[in-house]
Scaffold this active site. Structure first.
Site, PDB file in Angstrom:
ATOM      1  N   GLY A 272     -17.183 -20.969 -46.934  1.00 13.98           N
ATOM      2  CA  GLY A 272     -17.525 -20.843 -45.524  1.00 13.98           C
ATOM      3  C   GLY A 272     -16.519 -21.374 -44.539  1.00 13.98           C
ATOM      4  N   GLU A 307     -16.442 -23.142 -53.137  1.00 13.31           N
ATOM      5  CA  GLU A 307     -16.310 -21.696 -53.327  1.00 13.31           C
ATOM      6  C   GLU A 307     -15.669 -21.023 -52.115  1.00 13.31           C
ATOM      7  OE1 GLU A 307     -20.358 -20.467 -53.692  1.00 13.31           O
ATOM      8  OE2 GLU A 307     -20.605 -21.331 -55.680  1.00 13.31           O
ATOM      9  N   PRO A 308     -14.473 -21.409 -51.729  1.00  7.22           N
ATOM     10  CA  PRO A 308     -13.875 -20.755 -50.558  1.00  7.22           C
ATOM     11  C   PRO A 308     -13.397 -19.346 -50.873  1.00  7.22           C
ATOM     12  CG  PRO A 308     -12.297 -22.253 -51.557  1.00  7.22           C
ATOM     13  CD  PRO A 308     -13.565 -22.382 -52.360  1.00  7.22           C
ATOM     14  N   GLY A 309     -13.611 -18.455 -49.939  1.00  3.95           N
ATOM     15  CA  GLY A 309     -13.102 -17.086 -50.078  1.00  3.95           C
ATOM     16  C   GLY A 309     -12.126 -16.807 -48.962  1.00  3.95           C
ATOM     17  N   TYR A 350     -19.686  -6.175 -38.477  1.00  4.81           N
ATOM     18  CA  TYR A 350     -19.974  -7.484 -37.872  1.00  4.81           C
ATOM     19  C   TYR A 350     -19.436  -7.611 -36.453  1.00  4.81           C
ATOM     20  CZ  TYR A 350     -19.671  -8.890 -42.893  1.00  4.81           C
ATOM     21  OH  TYR A 350     -19.780  -9.002 -44.247  1.00  4.81           O
ATOM     22  N   CYS A 375     -15.965  10.311 -39.417  1.00  3.18           N
ATOM     23  CA  CYS A 375     -16.897  10.985 -38.498  1.00  3.18           C
ATOM     24  C   CYS A 375     -18.091  10.095 -38.181  1.00  3.18           C
ATOM     25  CB  CYS A 375     -17.341  12.305 -39.103  1.00  3.18           C
ATOM     26  SG  CYS A 375     -15.949  13.406 -39.326  1.00  3.18           S
ATOM     27  N   GLU A 376     -17.829   9.001 -37.535  1.00  2.91           N
ATOM     28  CA  GLU A 376     -18.861   8.052 -37.102  1.00  2.91           C
ATOM     29  C   GLU A 376     -18.382   7.439 -35.797  1.00  2.91           C
ATOM     30  OE1 GLU A 376     -21.689   7.099 -38.765  1.00  2.91           O
ATOM     31  OE2 GLU A 376     -21.272   8.021 -40.709  1.00  2.91           O
TER      32      GLU A 376
HETATM   33  C1  LIG Z   1     -22.505 -18.020 -52.435  1.00  2.00           C
HETATM   34  C2  LIG Z   1     -21.235 -17.790 -51.715  1.00  2.00           C
HETATM   35  N1  LIG Z   1     -20.178 -18.566 -52.009  1.00  2.00           N
HETATM   36  C3  LIG Z   1     -18.985 -18.397 -51.390  1.00  2.00           C
HETATM   37  C4  LIG Z   1     -18.811 -17.428 -50.415  1.00  2.00           C
HETATM   38  C5  LIG Z   1     -17.468 -17.293 -49.763  1.00  2.00           C
HETATM   39  O1  LIG Z   1     -17.574 -17.518 -48.414  1.00  2.00           O
HETATM   40  P1  LIG Z   1     -16.272 -17.632 -47.497  1.00  2.00           P
HETATM   41  O2  LIG Z   1     -15.475 -16.402 -47.734  1.00  2.00           O
HETATM   42  O3  LIG Z   1     -16.793 -17.706 -46.133  1.00  2.00           O
HETATM   43  O4  LIG Z   1     -15.558 -18.871 -47.906  1.00  2.00           O
HETATM   44  C6  LIG Z   1     -19.895 -16.608 -50.059  1.00  2.00           C
HETATM   45  C7  LIG Z   1     -19.735 -15.578 -49.023  1.00  2.00           C
HETATM   46  O5  LIG Z   1     -20.613 -14.877 -48.631  1.00  2.00           O
HETATM   47  C8  LIG Z   1     -21.135 -16.800 -50.732  1.00  2.00           C
HETATM   48  O6  LIG Z   1     -22.191 -16.048 -50.434  1.00  2.00           O
END
Ligand SMILES: Cc1ncc(COP(=O)(O)O)c(C=O)c1O
Length: 450
Positions: A272, A307-309, A350, A375-376
């Site tokens: 997050g 869990e960073p994405g 979003y 086409c949207e």
């Molecule tokens: C359970 C969980 N972990 C990690 C993430 C990664 O989030 P972010 O990309 O904001 O770090 C998400 C994103 O939806 C998630 O649902």
């Protein structure tokens, strides 16, 4: 990405450019705005490679990723959180490209997955299953069995029926299912409602009272080991306060759970961490984040998992597209490019903001919509915005597109998935081939003709 011409944007924590130092890289350990895309000699470049050259060679639309940026982000977070030595599990849903995954695995990352498909990709990329956590509200029995046999670290569990299903699958496969219930701490992450996940009205996790009962139930289930607790409150969070609040809440639970269940040893604090999408954004600096959460975590005596994405890969990527037409009607100007909502859906889904840069520096400004060929009416990459003044054939870069970009792409309107290229210093290589029209129909046998 919020790039301004002439600004030094490529900062790396001790990263090497591999090009004899020609990149303008600032060495820093706690940089918060690490950006690998900068103008050189009038051309927007990814590290040391001109985007124009990549577009000419590989065609457009084209995703371009900076490997140095991925490495730098990982190192910066690991450094900021070093007091608790977290297991950082890259959230594969943000960008499931094998080369992106491999880059982070080589840095020491684990992985956070949400499907059997992601587990398959992770194993193909060489991930150690013992460093993989598996989240998601709807895991199927097939996916659970696959993960159990692979020996993943733990499942983050979203409901009691899911715990029962994991137990049944573990009995069936002769394995042990390690689990961490996902608690919903009911804090407001102050982000877009579609990416807020830790409030009581969201579908994710269990409320506090229910979580304790769920652990009591799980303790009775065969082949289940209570491994830890999980939370994830949302995405693109720009202040440390919601994390502080949520961790303050869950740490009390951890203390209780630790005394009740001797195998309880992990606290997964989710992802997050927000990044800069536009100049006015103040991204959440890992050092600020760490200063607010580490003191809460330190004396818990648990292995911390993160869990960073988006934080790791969001500003590692741009989507390069070519202008097809510039048209206007009585109300508006439209710049029509060859990338659409199928390639990058965040603006449509979003109302997400991505800065739009001209690949050739020094263009004037026009006002209008940057739209795709789909086409949207919802097919736009930027709506009602100041845009670079471009004409047919010019190249634009949609910035901050490394997370939830290609990963959310589709072939809607029968548009093949686009190519992906990775850059490091002066080197660039294809990490995702462009699909062909044949690829589009490969899985569709036609009915026999009469
Ligand atoms: C359970 C969980 N972990 C990690 C993430 C990664 O989030 P972010 O990309 O904001 O770090 C998400 C994103 O939806 C998630 O649902």
């Amino acid at each position: 990405m919020a790039l301004t011409p002439g600004r030094v944007l490529c900062k790396a924590a001790g990263a090497r450019t591999g090009n004899g130092g020609r990149n303008r890289i600032v060495v820093t350990t706690d940089s918060m705005d690490m950006d690998a895309f900068t103008y050189r000699n009038g051309e927007l470049c990814a590290e040391g490679v001109a985007l124009r050259a990549l577009a000419d060679q590989h065609g457009t639309p084209l995703y371009v990723y900076s490997q140095t940026h991925l490495q730098t982000q990982y190192r910066t977070l690991a450094q900021a959180m070093r007091a608790v030595k977290p297991l950082i599990c890259f959230s594969v849903k943000a960008n499931s490209n094998g080369a992106v995954m491999r880059t982070l695995l080589d840095e020491g990352s684990g992985l956070d997955i949400v499907s059997g498909g992601e587990l398959y990709r992770a194993r193909r990329a060489g991930a150690d299953p013992a460093r993989i956590v598996f989240a998601g509200v709807g895991k199927t029995a097939d996916e659970i069995r696959y993960a159990l046999r692979a020996g993943i670290l733990f499942f983050t569990v979203e409901s009691e029926p899911e715990a029962r299903r994991i137990s049944a699958c573990a009995v069936e496969t002769g394995t042990i299912g390690r689990i961490a219930f996902r608690i919903n701490p009911d804090v407001d992450p102050q982000t877009h409602k579609y990416i807020s996940t830790g409030k009581k009205e969201n579908k994710f996790g269990l409320d506090a009272e229910r979580t304790l009962k769920a652990y009591a139930l799980a303790a009775q289930l065969p082949n289940i080991e209570i491994a830890g607790l999980h939370m994830h409150i949302g995405s693109q969070i720009l202040t440390a306060q919601p994390f502080h609040d949520a961790v303050s809440i869950v740490r009390e639970f951890c203390r209780t759970l630790k005394t009740l269940h001797p195998t309880f040893r992990y606290l997964d604090i989710g992802g997050g961490i927000g990044i800069r999408y536009k100049a006015a954004d103040q991204p959440l600096d890992p050092a600020t984040y760490a200063a607010r959460v580490v003191p809460l975590l330190e004396e818990l005596g648990l292995q911390i998992v993160m869990e960073p994405g988006r934080y790791l890969c969001g500003n590692a990527g741009v989507l390069v597209c070519r202008v097809q037409y510039v048209k206007d009607n009585a109300f508006k100007k439209f710049v029509v490019v060859d990338a659409g909502m199928n390639d990058l859906i965040r603006p449509s889904l979003y109302q997400a903001h991505h800065d739009i840069l001209s690949v050739a520096e020094g263009r004037g400004v026009i006002h209008g919509d940057l739209v795709g060929p789909i086409c949207e009416s919802g097919d736009f990459l930027a709506a009602d915005r100041d845009l670079p003044e471009v004409g047919e054939g010019d190249l634009l870069a949609v910035t901050s597109a490394g997370a939830y970009g290609f990963a959310m792409a589709s072939t809607y309107n029968s548009r093949p998935l686009v190519a992906e290229v990775m850059v490091n210093g002066d080197r660039a290589w294809v990490v995702g081939q462009r699909e062909t029209w044949e690829d589009l129909v490969r899985r569709e046998p036609l009915p026999a003709t009469a």
